[in-house]
Design an enzyme around this catalytic site. Structure first.
Site, short mmCIF file in Angstrom:
data_model
loop_
_atom_site.label_atom_id
_atom_site.label_comp_id
_atom_site.label_asym_id
_atom_site.label_seq_id
_atom_site.Cartn_x
_atom_site.Cartn_y
_atom_site.Cartn_z
N LYS A 203 -5.58 0.27 3.20
CA LYS A 203 -4.77 0.12 2.00
C LYS A 203 -4.97 -1.26 1.38
O LYS A 203 -4.45 -2.25 1.89
CB LYS A 203 -3.29 0.33 2.33
CG LYS A 203 -2.36 0.15 1.11
CD LYS A 203 -0.90 0.45 1.45
CE LYS A 203 0.03 0.08 0.29
NZ LYS A 203 1.46 0.27 0.62
N ASP B 162 5.36 -0.47 6.52
CA ASP B 162 4.34 -1.50 6.26
C ASP B 162 4.83 -2.80 6.88
O ASP B 162 5.73 -3.45 6.35
CB ASP B 162 4.12 -1.69 4.75
CG ASP B 162 3.42 -0.48 4.10
OD1 ASP B 162 3.43 0.61 4.72
OD2 ASP B 162 2.88 -0.64 3.00
N LYS C 159 -3.90 -3.04 6.06
CA LYS C 159 -3.60 -3.26 4.64
C LYS C 159 -3.85 -4.73 4.34
O LYS C 159 -3.58 -5.60 5.19
CB LYS C 159 -2.14 -2.87 4.41
CG LYS C 159 -1.55 -3.21 3.05
CD LYS C 159 -0.10 -2.69 2.95
CE LYS C 159 0.59 -3.23 1.71
NZ LYS C 159 2.01 -2.83 1.63
#
Lengths: 790, 338
Positions: B274, B175, B238
């Site tokens: 996400k 991430d 995300k």
């Protein structure tokens, strides 16, 4: 299905809202209802059934009102009215209690509404009922403020209100709250298919302390509506429903002196520019045309997409349609419920199939979602590739059917949008504020939503133009429709021109003879008829001639006024300058006009001088208003603005007062010019020369060609072509001839606005409320919603 | 009443014996050349997006077995996360144990479900080896936040190195945080290059691009940044680090998933989503799942295309599941801590 199966499929399941409390209420009522008259429920008389359109089940038996029931309701309303009108603070408290009680019974009302109407419970729960409560709250406040804020106005008296089935309780609130706030009492007829929430409101009225007779509810089909419309004891009719029925009501009430507001059909354009947030615009369509199964008068039902993005937009839209869920309206997880009854379902199906036959090139997409078995369900449908000439593009479908075409430029978008007999609402999607705010005023619609759709609030006026009806609901503008001036108008007798002297004319004054002409398109024009009428003074002198105007003169004048649209887009400051100039130029010729008025024989020398002075002042006053009659920003509960703009009505034809030949004419002229409309004026028939002389003043005052047109002639002859002309937006009559009924009846053809005197005269030296009523009549309120945020 | 939305092969895969979701995998997003014209065209009307988001919870409702099933699915989509300065190996092992067995076995049995796991465990680089060891024998991937998380302002060279080290340590998902300044100054080429290099550094590991939407100033910027990151090859986009003052919201989510849809329309490639930070209630999770289902389709209800970044969500879901089984409202202490 087991948890494990659902875990894999991730389907939605049933999420039913319980109908137990609503069914229990129906049981308690014996599933049989009478009418609510004078604070009591009458005995059940039968004749009408209430059914659930989602499954056809029987909900209750209702009563078809007869003439005696209507009489009783009107009598109860009349008896209660004076006392109800006496105390605004008390009215405010009662309306407040109604709002609170709606909130306390919110869920039951929502369920009852959905049971009978078929709309998704989400909509009745999250939209309809909260708006109902909001409407009563807002009008509780207006009731409290009215005496201070509208001192010159009083209630009409007894209002007959007829409402449709698409928003049964919301439309009741829109009708009852302002009527009551203003001090009227009401006889309300809910739609025959959807009466139950109105009958529940009868209980709420009692609990809220609404005095007996203030609200009366009678149920039944169209025949009951007809009886209400025709009833002599009713002072005002307010109707929401189809244009066809609205037209019949206009005809039926013509000449009766009943006030009338109509909220009718629409074919509202939904314009998507190429710089719009397309996904949001698609989502907006869900709220525009699939809200309430498209059974919404202001539904964005005509999709206009800019060519460059049309394919992409239609793709997005079709995908969104496939994701809609149809089903049991009481299911909390559906988007589209049932249509209100089998007849509507059949009508929509037929319209679409006939429309498609007429348009073989059309492309049809129906939602891929499954239709429930049984019940009145129609699939959300998109029909693209249509043309303005297609019947489907012109006629209101009133179902979940979106029709569309494309456009190239903003100007073309406006032209296509306005290519309709209707004018209720419009939606504009663009991220360019310059573009959106430029387009909004050009749209022929009472409501414009920018980057949003179907936003409603009690503070924001709602209503239409053209054949979408007239009058506004919501805001002080809506309240005004439930009032009339306190000042009593006086009986007006027919004034006739001075007759030709029996013994022949007195010697002429030796001045050069003048040609009798009209003013058309900025030029003096001979009357089409080729006939003139002599005008005499009481002492037998021939003062001059006026033309005998006819229908062709009216046609030419309207044509000229139609081309002077730039005036309606000019600034208030600019219009004020011209009105001041008019006042100046009239003032310079005061003596001449006073002499003329005296010669015409309606007033003496003092009266003539006073009328000219008042006319100068009236023009000055109109100039004063020109840059001040400008609307307001409504306090709607939204991050954004709702602007209630005052827009010019367009072309106004006016038959001017006989008894005040100069002042009556100048008052009308001043109001029309100040607000940006264009005028076709018929001067006093009894004493036309004062106004005809004014032509020269107008010609020397920089009034653009076509903005003011003057046709002299017999009022009786000219009223009909004026009222019947489809490109005249409003007709006023202050004539002493009895023309009101004919004008109102003729206006039904295109539902133009009318303002007629019903044989009663105004005090022109002090018209009630000054110029205000004239300015109001010369404008339409357009509400432009502009949500914002970054 | 509902149209089956899944395609037949997918449905077959879903109906496999295991209660654990089959590991579906789309081809990775190869990215595309930066198309600044497209980026400039992107619009996002905040007011309209907020109105749509506000009505979402009222438009979809799940009851009884459906609610329980959807909540179980939500658990399988959680990146169970700990990102605290005081993380220790013990804390991470505890979290991994919870990821392996997120719901009390008796509850699963009562629900007629076999074992399930969370979607992944998400930790800082230093905790990657511990997590990898703790999750041995499962399919649960370890995700590492990286590139100078949360601000992303450490030297660029080190940020790339951090990715490589985490991948070497066994993280299969990375991430990354983007440089917000590239968005705020409209320097799309810089954002694109940064993202490209991050992705290259990830190698076989999947890369999730954290936009830190709470710091991007507008939904239009969120939409444009989403698009640029996808063009540069992000496997997932995300919302947040969880450290901004505003984290995942429905309007932001709607904006990002619309960008995902547009990207798929243009390239045929599915990119994952996400939302992270601020999703702590079971009811919120259901709303998010409904949003994904309605806007993007059922395919985005699988862990390879959707994750919740959450730490306390699981606890609330466990309580709701027990309520479903027993009819009594539950308490947090009745469920094993993570």
């Amino acid at each position: 299905m087991t948890v494990q199966e659902i875990f894999e499929t991730m389907d939605y399941g049933p999420a039913p809202e319980s109908a137990a409390a609503a069914q229990e209420w129906l049981e308690r009522s014996g599933r049989a209802f009478g009418h609510f008259i004078g604070g009591q429920m009458t005995a059940h008389a039968g004749g009408l059934d209430s059914r659930n359109p989602a499954d056809g089940s029987h909900l209750a038996s209702l009563s078809q009102a007869d003439a005696a029931a209507i009489d009783a309701a009107v009598a109860a309303a009349r008896k209660a009215q004076a006392d109800w009108a006496a105390d605004g603070a008390r009215r405010g408290r009662v309306l407040y209690a109604m709002a609170r009680l709606v909130q306390k019974h919110a869920r039951l009302l929502a369920v009852l509404e959905t049971l009978e109407n078929g709309k998704p419970i989400r909509e009745s729960r999250d939209i309809d009922i909260p708006l109902v409560a909001r409407h009563f709250y807002y009008h509780a406040g207006l009731a409290r403020l009215m005496e201070d804020e509208m001192p010159a106005q009083r209630p009409h008296g007894v209002c007959g209100q007829i409402i449709p089935w698409n928003f049964p309780l919301l439309m009741l609130a829109w009708k009852v709250a302002p009527a009551l706030a203003a001090g009227n009492t009401v006889v309300l007829k809910p739609a025959e298919d959807t009466s139950l929430t109105a009958l529940f409101m009868a209980e709420i009225c009692t609990q809220a302390g609404v005095p007996p007779g203030v609200v009366n509810i009678v149920t039944g089909d169209g025949r009951v509506g007809e009886m209400i419309v025709a009833h002599e004891g009713i002072d005002k009719i307010a109707f929401t429903g189809s244009t066809e029925v609205g037209r019949r009501i206009r005809e039926a009430t013509a000449g009766t002196g009943k006030a009338l507001t109509l909220e009718l059909g629409g074919k509202s354009p939904y314009i998507v520019f190429d710089d719009a947030d397309l996904d949001s615009a698609v989502e907006g369509l869900v709220d525009a045309i699939w809200f309430n199964q498209g059974q919404v008068c202001c539904a964005g039902s005509r999709l206009l997409v800019q060519e460059g993005v049309a394919e992409r937009f239609h793709d997005k839209l079709r995908r969104r349609m496939d994701g809609l869920r149809l089903g049991d309206p009481l299911d909390k997880c559906i988007d589209v419920g049932a249509m209100v009854d089998p007849a509507q379902l059949e009508r929509v199906s037929r319209m679409v199939s006939e429309g498609l036959e007429a348009d073989p090139g059309a492309e049809v997409h129906r939602t891929g979602a499954a239709l429930p078995d049984g019940g009145c369900f129609y699939p959300p449908t998109l029909i693209t590739g249509l043309h303005p000439a297609s019947p489907l593009m012109q006629d209101e479908i009133f179902g979940p059917v979106l029709v569309g075409t494309t456009f190239r430029t903003p100007a073309e978008a406006v032209a296509l949008a306005n290519n309709s007999r209707y004018g209720l609402a419009a939606t504009v999607w663009s991220e360019n504020l310059n573009l959106a705010l430029d387009v909004a005023p050009k749209l022929a619609a009472g409501v414009v939503w920018i980057n949003a759709t179907n936003l409603f609030d009690a503070a924001a006026p709602f209503g239409g133009l053209r054949e979408s009806g007239f009058g506004r609901e919501g805001g002080p503008e809506g309240l005004a429709a439930y009032t009339r001036p306190r000042a009593e108008a006086t009986e007006l007798s027919r004034l006739r021109p001075v007759e030709a002297p029996a013994k022949g004319a007195a010697p002429s004054d030796g001045l050069l003879d003048r040609t009798a002409k009209n003013l058309v398109g900025g030029k003096q024009a001979r009357p089409d008829s080729g006939y003139s009428t002599p005008v005499w003074s009481p002492d037998g002198r021939l003062l001059g001639h006026v033309g005998q105007g006819n229908a062709k003169d009216i046609r030419n004048a309207v044509e000229a006024a139609g081309t002077a649209g730039a005036w309606s887009r000019s600034t208030g400051h600019g219009r004020a300058q011209i009105l001041y100039y008019l006042a100046e130029n009239l003032a310079a010729r005061e003596a001449e006009f006073a002499t003329r008025l005296r010669d015409l024989g309606q007033v003496d020398a003092d009266g003539a001088a006073a009328e000219v002075a008042a006319s100068v002042d009236r023009l000055f006053t109109a100039a004063a208003w020109a840059d001040k009659f400008d609307g307001r920003a409504a306090g709607v509960p939204l991050r954004g603005m709702a602007l209630a703009l005052r827009e010019p009505v367009g072309v106004i034809g006016a038959l001017c007062a006989d008894e005040a030949p100069l002042l009556g004419f100048v008052t009308v002229l001043g109001a029309i010019l100040a607000t940006g409309s264009r005028a076709v004026l018929i001067p006093s028939e009894a004493a036309p020369l004062a106004a005809m002389d004014l032509m020269q003043v107008i010609e020397t005052s920089d009034v653009p060609a076509g903005v003011v047109n003057i046709i002299a002639g017999r009022h009786e002859d000219l009223a009909a072509p004026l009222a019947g002309h489809m490109d005249v937006q409003a007709v006023w009559s202050f004539s002493s001839s009895d023309l009101s009924e004919g004008i109102e009846r003729a206006s039904a053809a295109d539902l133009k606005r009318t303002w007629v005197n019903h044989g009663r005269g105004l005090d022109w030296h002090a018209p009630a409320g000054g110029l205000k009523p004239f300015l109001e009549q010369a404008t339409e309120v357009k509400t432009v919603w502009v949500p914002y945020g970054e | 009443m509902t149209r089956p939305v899944t395609d037949p092969t997918e449905a077959a895969a879903l109906r496999s014996e295991s209660h654990q979701l089959p590991q579906l995998h789309e081809p990775r997003n190869p990215g595309m050349a930066l198309d600044t014209d497209w980026v400039a065209r992107v619009q996002a009307n905040t007011s309209a997006i907020e109105r749509r988001a506000a009505t979402l919870p009222g438009r979809r409702s799940l009851k009884k077995a459906h609610q329980a099933a959807w909540l179980l699915r939500a658990i399988t989509l959680i990146d169970l996360t700990t990102l605290s300065g005081d993380d220790t190996e013990g804390r991470v092992r505890r979290l991994c144990a919870k990821a392996r067995q997120p719901v009390r076995p008796d509850l699963l049995e009562a629900l007629g479900m076999g074992p399930i796991t969370t979607g992944a465990v998400c930790v800082y680089h230093e905790m990657v080896p511990t997590a990898v060891r703790a999750l041995e024998g499962t399919d649960i991937p370890v995700a590492a936040v990286s590139t100078g998380f949360p601000a992303g302002l450490s030297p660029f060279r080190l940020r790339l190195e951090e990715i490589r080290e985490s991948v070497a340590a066994g993280a299969s998902e990375i991430d990354i945080v983007i440089s917000r300044r590239h968005v705020l100054t409209g320097d799309w080429a810089a954002l694109y290059d940064e993202m490209r290099q991050f992705r290259d550094a990830c190698g076989e590991a999947h890369v999730k691009a954290i936009l830190a939407t709470g710091e991007l100033g507008s939904l239009r910027n969120v939409a444009r940044a989403s698009l640029v990151c996808m063009m540069a090859g992000a496997d997932f986009i995300k919302t947040s680090t969880g450290k901004e003052s505003v984290n995942a919201t429905l309007p932001v989510s709607l904006t990002m998933i619309r960008a995902i849809r547009d990207y798929q329309d243009a390239t045929g490639v599915k990119v994952g989503y996400k939302p992270a930070g601020g999703i702590s209630k079971a009811k919120d999770a259901l709303t998010y799942l409904a949003l994904m289902k309605d806007e993007l389709g059922d395919r985005w209800l699988q862990p390879d295309l959707f994750r919740f970044g959450a730490s306390s969500l699981l606890g609330d879901i466990e309580r709701q599941l027990e309520h479903h089984v027993t009819g009594r409202y539950s308490a947090l202490h009745r469920h094993p801590a993570g």
